[in-house]
Design a protein around this motif. Structure first.
Motif, PDB file in Angstrom:
ATOM      1  N   LYS B   3       0.328   0.521   1.862  1.00  0.00           N
ATOM      2  CA  LYS B   3       1.006   1.653   1.239  1.00  0.00           C
ATOM      3  C   LYS B   3       0.018   2.525   0.477  1.00  0.00           C
ATOM      4  CE  LYS B   3       5.012   2.467  -1.691  1.00  0.00           C
ATOM      5  NZ  LYS B   3       6.304   1.874  -1.945  1.00  0.00           N
ATOM      6  N   VAL B   9      -2.267   8.444   5.395  1.00  0.00           N
ATOM      7  CA  VAL B   9      -1.145   7.754   6.035  1.00  0.00           C
ATOM      8  C   VAL B   9      -1.189   7.842   7.561  1.00  0.00           C
ATOM      9  CG1 VAL B   9       0.584   9.628   5.897  1.00  0.00           C
ATOM     10  CG2 VAL B   9       1.318   7.264   5.805  1.00  0.00           C
ATOM     11  N   ASN B  10      -1.576   9.006   8.108  1.00  0.00           N
ATOM     12  CA  ASN B  10      -1.630   9.114   9.570  1.00  0.00           C
ATOM     13  C   ASN B  10      -2.711   8.231  10.166  1.00  0.00           C
ATOM     14  OD1 ASN B  10       0.490  10.868   9.986  1.00  0.00           O
ATOM     15  ND2 ASN B  10      -0.772  12.657   9.533  1.00  0.00           N
ATOM     16  N   LEU B  13      -1.540   4.691   9.968  1.00  0.00           N
ATOM     17  CA  LEU B  13      -0.538   4.444  11.012  1.00  0.00           C
ATOM     18  C   LEU B  13      -1.208   4.255  12.365  1.00  0.00           C
ATOM     19  CD1 LEU B  13       2.380   6.907  10.234  1.00  0.00           C
ATOM     20  CD2 LEU B  13       2.569   4.444  10.582  1.00  0.00           C
ATOM     21  N   ALA B  16      -2.806   0.928  12.494  1.00  0.00           N
ATOM     22  CA  ALA B  16      -1.823  -0.158  12.577  1.00  0.00           C
ATOM     23  C   ALA B  16      -1.258  -0.264  13.989  1.00  0.00           C
ATOM     24  CB  ALA B  16      -0.701   0.078  11.570  1.00  0.00           C
ATOM     25  N   GLU B  17      -0.993   0.909  14.617  1.00  0.00           N
ATOM     26  CA  GLU B  17      -0.448   0.884  15.975  1.00  0.00           C
ATOM     27  C   GLU B  17      -1.445   0.297  16.966  1.00  0.00           C
ATOM     28  OE1 GLU B  17       0.901   4.817  17.065  1.00  0.00           O
ATOM     29  OE2 GLU B  17       2.317   4.800  15.372  1.00  0.00           O
ATOM     30  N   SER B  29       3.219  -2.725   8.363  1.00  0.00           N
ATOM     31  CA  SER B  29       4.093  -1.598   8.048  1.00  0.00           C
ATOM     32  C   SER B  29       3.362  -0.680   7.075  1.00  0.00           C
ATOM     33  CB  SER B  29       5.418  -2.096   7.483  1.00  0.00           C
ATOM     34  OG  SER B  29       5.380  -2.095   6.096  1.00  0.00           O
ATOM     35  N   VAL B  30       3.324   0.609   7.433  1.00  0.00           N
ATOM     36  CA  VAL B  30       2.554   1.580   6.668  1.00  0.00           C
ATOM     37  C   VAL B  30       3.495   2.597   6.035  1.00  0.00           C
ATOM     38  CG1 VAL B  30       0.762   3.347   6.800  1.00  0.00           C
ATOM     39  CG2 VAL B  30       0.639   1.347   8.285  1.00  0.00           C
ATOM     40  N   THR B  31       3.348   2.864   4.741  1.00  0.00           N
ATOM     41  CA  THR B  31       4.101   3.959   4.120  1.00  0.00           C
ATOM     42  C   THR B  31       3.166   4.792   3.256  1.00  0.00           C
ATOM     43  OG1 THR B  31       4.749   2.412   2.391  1.00  0.00           O
ATOM     44  CG2 THR B  31       6.397   2.900   4.050  1.00  0.00           C
TER      45      THR B  31
END
Lengths: 296, 258
Positions: B3, B9-10, B13, B16-17, B29-31
């Motif tokens: 987080k 964040v991008n 993400l 993470a993907e 999980s990314v926020t």
């Protein structure tokens, strides 16, 4: 028995859809009030009426945004009303029947072009041309926004105004021509005044389309929140209310002051277009009453 | 759980993907929410990794230690802002002070910084862009947090990188800025000097990594204690050339030049 039952259902369906329009407007208004009014307790009036809009540092002056919207909309009206009305008059009164059959659908197709496409044309063609023609520092100005919005409003104005002109009874024109009036005198003195309320509606719908337009305006007006008070404001960048809401709503934290102020701007926009609508229908009503008095 | 910073964040993400594709058993999980939010969550021990576009403060470190944590810092990527002008503009280099004066409205004509007699048209990203805030703090205010200077009101706020690039390409009066990764050959990049006595440096992966280019920042990830197991694997992977390719794709500067 079955017949009356059918009628009962149909009757209610029509009533419900009729009332739902009113209910939706009321709900939207309630929602805007609910989300926008906290602004008045969170932001001081002096801040709200200041000349600086820079929300990430808590400068919430909305005057430049209101000014920007009004300037661009008035500019658009100045372009769209004369061109739109002339086109409508040409299509309804002057052009031959076959040309009318082609022109009317063409204008309506023009109205269906997504505004973001027009915005792209604005960035790539209109803004650079304006900069060269008028030798401006930048072409991303209120003028570019006005021209583009005028272009967006014209199809609406043409389509509605043409319908209104077309519905003026043939006998009015015949009577006028029989009295020896020229074609132009007939259009200007008889047909246009007879279609007045429809034409007024056309202009209003056009202006409504212009003031609420977002995407195209955001792309070509430069979005600099400067209050447009000087003579050269029309050739300077401006920031409209709609562009501000569109640009900032996506990233704003829910229920923050900035969020409430954006809804407050929405409320201002709502009140302005409501005002335009009420003024125009009042004008149309007054004219109808006068016409009835004269006839009776 | 991961987080923090909206700037990151991008990128987080995308990492993470990609990592999930390679190791389907690991779910990340990314926020977003901002660097402060991420670090606060780390202090409260509700996330495994906090993303931040600024360094943790000593106060935050102490809070974390009071909660039994011990933040460990990793520089995972770098972010540099390129200053761009039209190809026909004769100005090649500016100091940070000149940039600050241009954007705050003190310098209004290109002739004041060695160019032709033309009005300067300032272009900026919208206020909700992380780049906008970084530019405000590090260029206009030159890193001084007590400085309350703002963008000149007539600065054009454009909603996209594309808008800034196309206006800069077409209009010889403009100055703009954008993430280094978004710069195209249609515009000219300006060399920037930290102050009048420093050399003028063009932004590049090398000059950013060596710290010579002044408008750049490190992007961080923080964990509580030295990471172990899955989290250690993930952070090691982020430092790898494979993950740093994604950094370049998203317009940031990789920590190790490719």
């Amino acid at each position: 028995m079955t017949k009356s039952w059918n009628e009962f259902i149909l009757d209610w369906l029509i009533k419900i859809s009729g009332y739902s329009a009113i209910i939706f407007v009321a709900l939207i208004f309630y929602f805007l009030l609910h989300e926008g009014l906290p602004t008045l307790s969170e932001v001081s009036v002096t801040n709200l009426l200041s000349l600086r809009w820079y929300p990430i540092e808590d400068y919430f002056g909305i005057l430049p945004l209101i000014g920007g919207s009004l300037l661009v909309t008035v500019g658009a009206a100045l372009f769209a009303i004369p061109i739109g009305l002339c086109t409508a008059i040409f299509i309804a009164e002057v052009s031959p029947r076959w040309a009318r059959e082609i022109l009317k659908p063409l204008v309506e197709i023009l109205g269906g072009i997504p505004s973001v496409v027009l915005g792209f044309l604005g960035i790539l063609i209109l803004a650079p041309s304006l900069r060269r023609i008028f030798d401006l520092p930048t072409g991303l100005t209120a003028l570019a926004g006005s021209i583009l919005l005028g272009g967006i409003a014209i199809p609406t104005i043409v389509s509605v105004a043409e319908d209104a002109l077309d519905s003026v009874p043939r006998s009015y024109r015949d009577a006028s021509l029989a009295l020896g009036a020229t074609e132009w005198q007939t259009i200007w003195r008889v047909t246009l005044p007879a279609a007045r309320s429809g034409v007024l509606t056309a202009i209003m719908l056009g202006i409504g389309r212009a003031i609420g337009e977002t995407m195209a305006v955001m792309m070509v007006t430069g979005n600099a929140p400067v209050i447009p008070l000087k003579l050269n404001s029309i050739i300077s960048p401006v920031r409209t209310m709609t562009a501000t809401i569109a640009a900032e709503m996506g990233e704003v934290a829910k229920n923050s002051t900035h969020y409430h102020v954006l809804f407050f701007i929405g409320l201002v926009l709502f009140v302005i277009s409501l005002g335009i609508n009420i003024a125009a229908s009042a004008a149309a009503l007054r004219q109808r009453q006068r016409a009835e008095r004269i006839l009776s | 759980m991961n987080k923090g910073s909206d700037t990151l964040v991008n990128l987080a993400l995308a990492w993470a993907e990609k990592y999930h594709e390679l190791h389907s058993e690991v779910e990340i999980s990314v926020t977003g929410g901002g660097s402060g939010t991420g670090i606060a969550a780390l202090i409260n021990r509700t996330v495994d990794i906090a993303n931040a576009s600024r360094q943790i403060t000593s106060g935050e470190t102490q809070q974390a230690k009071a909660n039994g944590g011990n933040p460990v810092e990793f520089v995972v990527a770098k972010d540099a802002i390129a200053i761009i002008v039209n190809l026909d503009n004769h100005v090649d280099q500016l100091t940070l002070k000149q940039l600050s004066d241009i954007y705050s409205g003190k310098i209004r004509n290109w002739s004041e910084v060695g160019g032709e007699d033309r009005v300067i048209v300032r272009l900026s990203r919208e206020t909700n862009s992380g780049t906008h805030v970084f530019f405000l703090e590090n260029v206009i205010r030159m890193g001084n947090s007590n400085d309350k200077t703002l963008f000149s009101t007539d600065t054009l706020l454009l909603p996209s990188s594309e808008g800034i690039t196309s206006e800069t390409r077409d209009n010889p009066n403009t100055i703009g800025y954008d993430g280094l990764g978004y710069v195209t050959p249609e515009v000219k990049v300006i060399a920037v000097a930290r102050d009048a006595s420093s050399p003028f440096v063009l932004p590049s992966a090398d000059s950013v990594n060596s710290g010579q280019y002044p408008i750049a920042r490190d992007l961080y990830m923080y964990t509580n204690d030295q990471p172990t197991g899955v989290i250690a694997d993930y952070i090691n992977w982020i430092m790898s050339a494979e993950a740093q390719v994604i950094v370049t794709q998203l317009g940031f500067v990789p920590i190790t030049p490719p």
